[in-house]
Motif scaffolding. Structure first.
Motif, PDB file in Angstrom:
ATOM      1  N   ALA A 122       0.823  -1.206   0.000  1.00  0.00           N
ATOM      2  CA  ALA A 122       0.000   0.000   0.000  1.00  0.00           C
ATOM      3  C   ALA A 122       0.855   1.254   0.000  1.00  0.00           C
ATOM      4  O   ALA A 122       0.495   2.275  -0.612  1.00  0.00           O
ATOM      5  N   ALA A 123       2.011   1.195   0.671  1.00  0.00           N
ATOM      6  CA  ALA A 123       2.881   2.364   0.755  1.00  0.00           C
ATOM      7  C   ALA A 123       3.635   2.610  -0.547  1.00  0.00           C
ATOM      8  O   ALA A 123       4.015   3.754  -0.840  1.00  0.00           O
ATOM      9  N   ASN A 124       3.838   1.570  -1.322  1.00  0.00           N
ATOM     10  CA  ASN A 124       4.625   1.705  -2.542  1.00  0.00           C
ATOM     11  C   ASN A 124       4.014   0.852  -3.645  1.00  0.00           C
ATOM     12  O   ASN A 124       4.614  -0.129  -4.093  1.00  0.00           O
ATOM     13  N   PRO A 125       2.806   1.190  -4.113  1.00  0.00           N
ATOM     14  CA  PRO A 125       2.135   0.348  -5.116  1.00  0.00           C
ATOM     15  C   PRO A 125       2.863   0.382  -6.454  1.00  0.00           C
ATOM     16  O   PRO A 125       3.504   1.364  -6.815  1.00  0.00           O
ATOM     17  N   GLN A 126       2.756  -0.709  -7.188  1.00  0.00           N
ATOM     18  CA  GLN A 126       3.380  -0.793  -8.506  1.00  0.00           C
ATOM     19  C   GLN A 126       2.539  -0.054  -9.544  1.00  0.00           C
ATOM     20  O   GLN A 126       1.308  -0.155  -9.558  1.00  0.00           O
ATOM     21  N   THR A 127       3.216   0.706 -10.386  1.00  0.00           N
ATOM     22  CA  THR A 127       2.578   1.341 -11.538  1.00  0.00           C
ATOM     23  C   THR A 127       3.456   1.115 -12.761  1.00  0.00           C
ATOM     24  O   THR A 127       4.680   1.006 -12.651  1.00  0.00           O
ATOM     25  N   VAL A 128       2.827   1.023 -13.918  1.00  0.00           N
ATOM     26  CA  VAL A 128       3.553   0.931 -15.180  1.00  0.00           C
ATOM     27  C   VAL A 128       3.057   2.056 -16.076  1.00  0.00           C
ATOM     28  O   VAL A 128       1.847   2.205 -16.291  1.00  0.00           O
ATOM     29  N   VAL A 129       3.993   2.853 -16.567  1.00  0.00           N
ATOM     30  CA  VAL A 129       3.652   3.936 -17.494  1.00  0.00           C
ATOM     31  C   VAL A 129       4.110   3.522 -18.893  1.00  0.00           C
ATOM     32  O   VAL A 129       5.298   3.296 -19.132  1.00  0.00           O
ATOM     33  N   TYR A 130       3.135   3.384 -19.785  1.00  0.00           N
ATOM     34  CA  TYR A 130       3.398   3.056 -21.186  1.00  0.00           C
ATOM     35  C   TYR A 130       3.443   4.345 -21.998  1.00  0.00           C
ATOM     36  O   TYR A 130       2.496   5.144 -21.941  1.00  0.00           O
ATOM     37  N   THR A 131       4.517   4.550 -22.732  1.00  0.00           N
ATOM     38  CA  THR A 131       4.587   5.672 -23.665  1.00  0.00           C
ATOM     39  C   THR A 131       4.384   5.119 -25.073  1.00  0.00           C
ATOM     40  O   THR A 131       5.217   4.370 -25.591  1.00  0.00           O
TER      41      THR A 131
END
Length: 576
Positions: A122-131
């Protein structure tokens, strides 16, 4: 770029059904593994512009939606040619970013498997940014966007039963999909760390295809609302059930490397008619049946035919011997392990490969095949049978099992699909090996769907022979094959796809930890530890990578036996 040909593949199952029944569903490779690919490579300067190439397939697809349970080999082939694939697998099964669609993709956050607590996540959730590549557009002119990503997530996350899918495939780990933060960017947020995030959105369907259950379930059976690949469906009647064909044509709006072919036709041709079709020129490429009686003779005929090139390589599936740990004598773990050690996998692989003139190789891994990146042989975790072929160990295990097995040595039933030459070879070898270990056995050959529905799925076997398709993402895709069976509310056991009916809490934990580990080195270590535990559990024995033999007309280039990779559809063509 679509990538160079050596890094592109088409799984064996995409051309025809695998010889043995495929149980429904990554530098690397073993030193002795067969070739990852076999094709006639040619640079663009040597490939003729234009022409129509015809590939033999098992049948006209029932749907163009790869996420439906009735999707088949031809479904996947069409999708690879006409839809975006963000991370298609290369020849080693590694998911490789396709720059025709992506400029970059960056994963951030996510707790390590060493601290996979709810608070840490919860403190460091995973995100993926697609360009996204700004040039990437659908055939209707709309750019690829967050709407397409969000639509696919909502259709596949498993919360709306109106969408008929073959599984969530990891989309249930996603918590949100939003546009931005910059132009041509999409942010995907995860509710829990998901190491195999590259498995998502390949292929990617347009938002119009996922806007409603009706559009997703029935709307994609014969049509696609938009495409975005080097090829597109050739008109409203591209899927022709009467003619038994699917016709693809070069897409003039494609922004990447121009496809060499004008058209690519997938044509339904029965396996026994394919060599004749190649000789007559009605097809240009066909996978030959290496599992039919007389397959060796067929291959010799193909090799001796002027104007035909034979490509031999490791296929996109492996055949295993499953040991029933749910019922019967092999429910006893010590006896099951003793039987498993008595099976000489290398000898079986040799007996299958030799008549075909191919390299024998018995994979030492349940999760990765010998031609896949990251492969490691962990079979030593099972142990060996000893000089007596395992007889002493088997007798000791039988005595220890006592009443659970019975006073007399059991007769083990080896269940195989009927008319499978490879399965018959396996069964014959298994009988010899078990006899050496002091056990009797008999073969039960079953026709058609009854092999799975009446025997494997119900547990009516002691040992069974069938195949699984390979995957670039085994931790997420294969978990249901090995997860420990769990009791259902009605008292029955929910086994998922674990037809061996074996498993442990440790194996389940290792699947969870490997699936959440974002550090590639740690993930590899966890995967090997997991595989070693699978060997120790002895629920299944990988026997051989399914032989892939593809015949082409001599002037066909950049196509053949693609192994576990994806073909470069822009390069496939005819030699000048």
């Amino acid at each position: 770029m679509r990538g160079n040909v050596s890094a592109r593949r088409l799984a064996a199952a995409l051309l025809v059904a695998a010889p043995l029944p495929l149980a429904a569903a990554c530098s690397g490779g073993g030193a002795d593994a067969p070739p990852a690919q076999s094709l006639t490579a040619a640079p663009a300067a040597q490939v003729r512009a234009g022409g129509t190439q015809t590939w033999a397939v098992g049948g006209v697809p029932a749907t163009l939606n790869v996420h439906q349970t009735d999707a088949d080999a031809a479904t996947r082939t069409v999708a690879e040619a006409v839809l975006p694939a963000l991370f298609p697998p290369d020849s080693g099964g590694r998911p490789t970013m396709d720059q025709d669609y992506l400029v970059k993709a960056v994963s951030k956050g996510g707790a390590s498997s060493d601290d996979a607590s709810d608070d840490a996540e919860a403190a460091n959730p995973q995100t993926v940014v697609y360009t996204l590549n700004p040039q990437a557009r659908w055939s209707d002119g709309k750019p690829l966007s967050a709407a397409d990503f969000a639509g696919q997530w909502k259709a596949l996350r498993g919360t709306d039963p109106g969408y008929w899918t073959s599984g969530t495939g990891g989309y249930d780990a996603v918590s949100d999909v939003t546009a931005g933060p910059g132009a041509h960017q999409v942010t995907v947020s995860f509710k829990r760390p998901f190491a195999d995030w590259r498995a998502l959105f390949t292929p990617l369907y347009p938002a119009a295809a996922t806007k409603s259950p009706e559009a997703f379930n029935d709307g994609l059976r014969r049509h696609l609302p938009a495409t975005a690949g080097p090829f597109r469906l050739a008109g409203s009647d591209a899927v022709d059930d009467k003619a038994g064909t699917v016709t693809l044509e070069r897409d003039p709006k494609w922004w990447g490397t121009r496809a060499r072919l004008d058209k690519l036709v997938l044509k339904a041709v029965p396996a026994e008619q394919r060599l004749a079709a190649l000789k007559s020129g009605s097809v240009d490429l066909a996978r030959l049946d290496t599992d039919a009686p007389g397959a060796a003779t067929l291959l010799r005929q193909a090799s001796a035919t002027h104007g035909i090139t034979l490509h031999k390589g490791a296929g996109g599936a492996w055949t295993q011997l499953t040991l029933n740990g749910g019922t019967g004598p092999l429910k006893d773990g010590d006896l099951r392990r003793a039987v498993a050690r008595a099976i000489d996998r290398n000898a079986i692989a040799k007996d299958v490969a030799a008549p075909l003139g191919m390299t024998a190789f018995a994979p030492g891994n349940h999760l990765l095949m010998g031609t896949q990146a990251g492969y490691s042989d962990n079979s030593s975790a099972l142990g060996s049978a000893g000089d007596d072929g395992g007889k002493g160990e088997v007798q000791k295990a039988l005595k220890a099992a006592g009443d659970a097995v019975g006073t007399d040595a059991p007769v083990l039933r080896v269940v195989i699909p009927k008319n499978s030459a490879q399965a018959e070879t396996v069964a014959k070898d298994v009988h010899t090996m078990l006899a050496k270990a002091g056990l009797r056995s008999r073969t039960v050959a079953v026709s058609g769907d009854g092999f799975f529905t009446d025997h494997v799925a119900t547990g009516d076997f002691d040992l069974a022979v069938y195949s699984w398709p390979a995957t670039a993402f085994p931790v997420v895709d294969d978990r249901a094959i090995y997860a420990k069976p769990q009791p259902s509310e009605d008292g029955s056991m929910n086994i998922g796809r674990n037809w061996a009916r074996t498993g442990t809490d440790e194996i389940d934990l290792l699947f969870r930890k490997a699936g959440a580990e974002l550090d590639t080195g740690k993930a590899s270590d966890l995967r090997n530890t997991l595989d070693a535990r699978l060997w120790r559990e002895a629920g299944s024995l990988p026997l051989f990578q399914v032989p892939d033999v593809v015949a082409t007309r001599a002037n066909v280039v950049n196509a053949g036996a693609f192994g576990v990779g994806t073909p470069d559809f822009t390069a496939v063509g005819f030699r000048k």
